[in-house]
Write a protein that holds these residues in place. Sequence first.
Motif, PDB file in Angstrom:
ATOM      1  N   PHE A  24       0.806  -1.222   0.000  1.00 28.95           N
ATOM      2  CA  PHE A  24       0.000   0.000   0.000  1.00 28.95           C
ATOM      3  C   PHE A  24       0.837   1.269   0.000  1.00 28.95           C
ATOM      4  N   SER A  25       2.033   1.215   0.569  1.00 34.58           N
ATOM      5  CA  SER A  25       2.888   2.407   0.552  1.00 34.58           C
ATOM      6  C   SER A  25       3.535   2.608  -0.812  1.00 34.58           C
ATOM      7  N   SER A  26       3.807   1.513  -1.508  1.00 36.78           N
ATOM      8  CA  SER A  26       4.427   1.614  -2.840  1.00 36.78           C
ATOM      9  C   SER A  26       3.401   1.890  -3.927  1.00 36.78           C
ATOM     10  N   GLY A  27       2.155   1.451  -3.700  1.00 35.44           N
ATOM     11  CA  GLY A  27       1.126   1.593  -4.719  1.00 35.44           C
ATOM     12  C   GLY A  27       1.343   0.684  -5.909  1.00 35.44           C
ATOM     13  N   PHE A  28       2.169  -0.365  -5.727  1.00 36.98           N
ATOM     14  CA  PHE A  28       2.479  -1.270  -6.831  1.00 36.98           C
ATOM     15  C   PHE A  28       2.083  -2.714  -6.546  1.00 36.98           C
ATOM     16  N   ALA A  29       2.750  -3.339  -5.575  1.00 43.89           N
ATOM     17  CA  ALA A  29       2.480  -4.751  -5.299  1.00 43.89           C
ATOM     18  C   ALA A  29       3.085  -5.151  -3.968  1.00 43.89           C
ATOM     19  N   PRO A  30       2.547  -6.204  -3.359  1.00 44.79           N
ATOM     20  CA  PRO A  30       3.196  -6.763  -2.175  1.00 44.79           C
ATOM     21  C   PRO A  30       4.438  -7.533  -2.599  1.00 44.79           C
ATOM     22  N   VAL A  31       5.283  -7.855  -1.639  1.00 43.99           N
ATOM     23  CA  VAL A  31       6.457  -8.678  -1.949  1.00 43.99           C
ATOM     24  C   VAL A  31       5.996 -10.057  -2.399  1.00 43.99           C
ATOM     25  N   TRP A  32       4.975 -10.585  -1.731  1.00 44.79           N
ATOM     26  CA  TRP A  32       4.328 -11.813  -2.192  1.00 44.79           C
ATOM     27  C   TRP A  32       2.821 -11.591  -2.150  1.00 44.79           C
ATOM     28  N   TRP A  51       8.631  -8.318  -7.052  1.00 46.51           N
ATOM     29  CA  TRP A  51       9.785  -7.471  -6.767  1.00 46.51           C
ATOM     30  C   TRP A  51      11.059  -8.237  -7.098  1.00 46.51           C
ATOM     31  N   SER A  52      12.041  -7.569  -7.667  1.00 46.58           N
ATOM     32  CA  SER A  52      13.246  -8.231  -8.174  1.00 46.58           C
ATOM     33  C   SER A  52      14.070  -8.923  -7.095  1.00 46.58           C
ATOM     34  N   PHE A  53      13.995  -8.424  -5.859  1.00 42.37           N
ATOM     35  CA  PHE A  53      14.812  -9.008  -4.794  1.00 42.37           C
ATOM     36  C   PHE A  53      14.180 -10.258  -4.177  1.00 42.37           C
ATOM     37  N   TRP A  54      12.925 -10.540  -4.534  1.00 43.63           N
ATOM     38  CA  TRP A  54      12.219 -11.690  -3.958  1.00 43.63           C
ATOM     39  C   TRP A  54      11.793 -12.611  -5.103  1.00 43.63           C
ATOM     40  N   GLN A  55      12.734 -13.449  -5.535  1.00 43.31           N
ATOM     41  CA  GLN A  55      12.504 -14.305  -6.690  1.00 43.31           C
ATOM     42  C   GLN A  55      13.139 -15.671  -6.461  1.00 43.31           C
ATOM     43  N   ARG A  56      12.769 -16.633  -7.290  1.00 44.59           N
ATOM     44  CA  ARG A  56      13.357 -17.971  -7.178  1.00 44.59           C
ATOM     45  C   ARG A  56      14.852 -17.938  -7.453  1.00 44.59           C
ATOM     46  N   SER A  57      15.315 -16.901  -8.150  1.00 41.39           N
ATOM     47  CA  SER A  57      16.738 -16.787  -8.467  1.00 41.39           C
ATOM     48  C   SER A  57      17.585 -16.414  -7.243  1.00 41.39           C
ATOM     49  N   CYS A  58      16.960 -15.930  -6.186  1.00 45.75           N
ATOM     50  CA  CYS A  58      17.697 -15.597  -4.954  1.00 45.75           C
ATOM     51  C   CYS A  58      16.944 -16.141  -3.740  1.00 45.75           C
ATOM     52  N   PRO A  59      16.866 -17.478  -3.633  1.00 42.88           N
ATOM     53  CA  PRO A  59      16.099 -18.098  -2.545  1.00 42.88           C
ATOM     54  C   PRO A  59      16.656 -17.824  -1.155  1.00 42.88           C
ATOM     55  N   TRP A  60      17.934 -17.415  -1.090  1.00 41.51           N
ATOM     56  CA  TRP A  60      18.525 -17.157   0.224  1.00 41.51           C
ATOM     57  C   TRP A  60      17.806 -16.023   0.956  1.00 41.51           C
ATOM     58  N   VAL A  61      17.214 -15.086   0.186  1.00 44.54           N
ATOM     59  CA  VAL A  61      16.468 -13.994   0.822  1.00 44.54           C
ATOM     60  C   VAL A  61      15.247 -14.559   1.546  1.00 44.54           C
ATOM     61  N   LEU A  62      14.530 -15.473   0.873  1.00 46.51           N
ATOM     62  CA  LEU A  62      13.382 -16.130   1.500  1.00 46.51           C
ATOM     63  C   LEU A  62      13.835 -16.935   2.708  1.00 46.51           C
ATOM     64  N   TRP A  63      15.003 -17.555   2.576  1.00 47.80           N
ATOM     65  CA  TRP A  63      15.539 -18.423   3.634  1.00 47.80           C
ATOM     66  C   TRP A  63      15.803 -17.613   4.901  1.00 47.80           C
ATOM     67  N   VAL A  64      16.470 -16.464   4.730  1.00 48.81           N
ATOM     68  CA  VAL A  64      16.874 -15.657   5.892  1.00 48.81           C
ATOM     69  C   VAL A  64      15.713 -14.849   6.465  1.00 48.81           C
ATOM     70  N   ILE A  65      14.936 -14.225   5.576  1.00 48.69           N
ATOM     71  CA  ILE A  65      13.865 -13.336   6.030  1.00 48.69           C
ATOM     72  C   ILE A  65      12.542 -14.068   6.199  1.00 48.69           C
ATOM     73  N   GLY A  66      12.281 -14.986   5.269  1.00 45.29           N
ATOM     74  CA  GLY A  66      10.955 -15.592   5.228  1.00 45.29           C
ATOM     75  C   GLY A  66      10.692 -16.692   6.227  1.00 45.29           C
ATOM     76  N   TYR A  67      11.681 -17.576   6.449  1.00 42.47           N
ATOM     77  CA  TYR A  67      11.353 -18.756   7.252  1.00 42.47           C
ATOM     78  C   TYR A  67      12.254 -19.021   8.452  1.00 42.47           C
ATOM     79  N   LEU A  68      13.526 -18.716   8.369  1.00 42.99           N
ATOM     80  CA  LEU A  68      14.394 -18.982   9.518  1.00 42.99           C
ATOM     81  C   LEU A  68      13.895 -18.297  10.788  1.00 42.99           C
ATOM     82  N   PRO A  69      13.424 -17.047  10.724  1.00 39.69           N
ATOM     83  CA  PRO A  69      12.890 -16.417  11.945  1.00 39.69           C
ATOM     84  C   PRO A  69      11.668 -17.145  12.497  1.00 39.69           C
ATOM     85  N   PHE A  70      10.876 -17.774  11.614  1.00 39.46           N
ATOM     86  CA  PHE A  70       9.688 -18.494  12.070  1.00 39.46           C
ATOM     87  C   PHE A  70      10.069 -19.628  13.021  1.00 39.46           C
ATOM     88  N   PHE A  71      10.949 -20.494  12.524  1.00 43.25           N
ATOM     89  CA  PHE A  71      11.327 -21.660  13.324  1.00 43.25           C
ATOM     90  C   PHE A  71      12.180 -21.257  14.521  1.00 43.25           C
TER      91      PHE A  71
END
Length: 216
Positions: A71-79, A157-177
């Motif tokens: 909503f702040s960008s007016g474009f899209a969510p990260v996912w 968003w370019s920084f959140w793609q299958r080509s850079c899964p480490w971002v999902l790994w560090v931000i998306g799920y490691l904090p969960f567990f």
Amino acid sequence: MEGFSEYTKSALAILRNPQLTMKWYVVPLFVIVLYIVSKELHEGNYKIVLGGFALWGVDIFNEIWNSMICFSSGFAPVWGTPVGAGNTAWLLMIGYNVEISMMFLVMGMMACHNLPKDPKAKILGINNRIFIACILTTTAVIVECFLNYCGVLTWEWSFWQRSCPWVLWVIGYLPFFSAAFLVHDQPTVKDSAKIVGLILGFDAMLIVICAIIGWI
């Protein structure tokens, strides 16, 4: 909604409008989750349940900042979870539906059930908490990449793609567990409950603030 992506527009069209999307399967799914929680509580596995709520609460925090970016960008969510492929019964936030919500609560309890009783025990020379968190995080990222490949979870968003899964790994799920295991390993149930209360209380505060400024 002029600047939003097409995927985002389709999600906004049903956001928090269950009268447009509700499916009957949500009711038995909710009962199944209640049964699992009730059974764990009945068996005295309070820290298992609190660990599940810790993971659930950290996921909600992620969903809040995801909405804020949208909503702040007016474009899209990260996912996002758009209309079409992978239709939801109820879209709670722009990238967060009722199915995802119940899944993460159960996943948190499942993760805690996999923990050895000794928090200092090692697996392949690695502390078991770290080892299991890394294995579960990797598995979750693989599943999420597959969901994106299938088109039911959109990444624009370019920084959140299958080509850079480490971002999902560090931000998306490691904090969960990590949060689930931290809560589970507290000395007392009261200590575990305090941390969960802080997590959920912070989520609630952010939701109120974002609702006031229209970022959720």
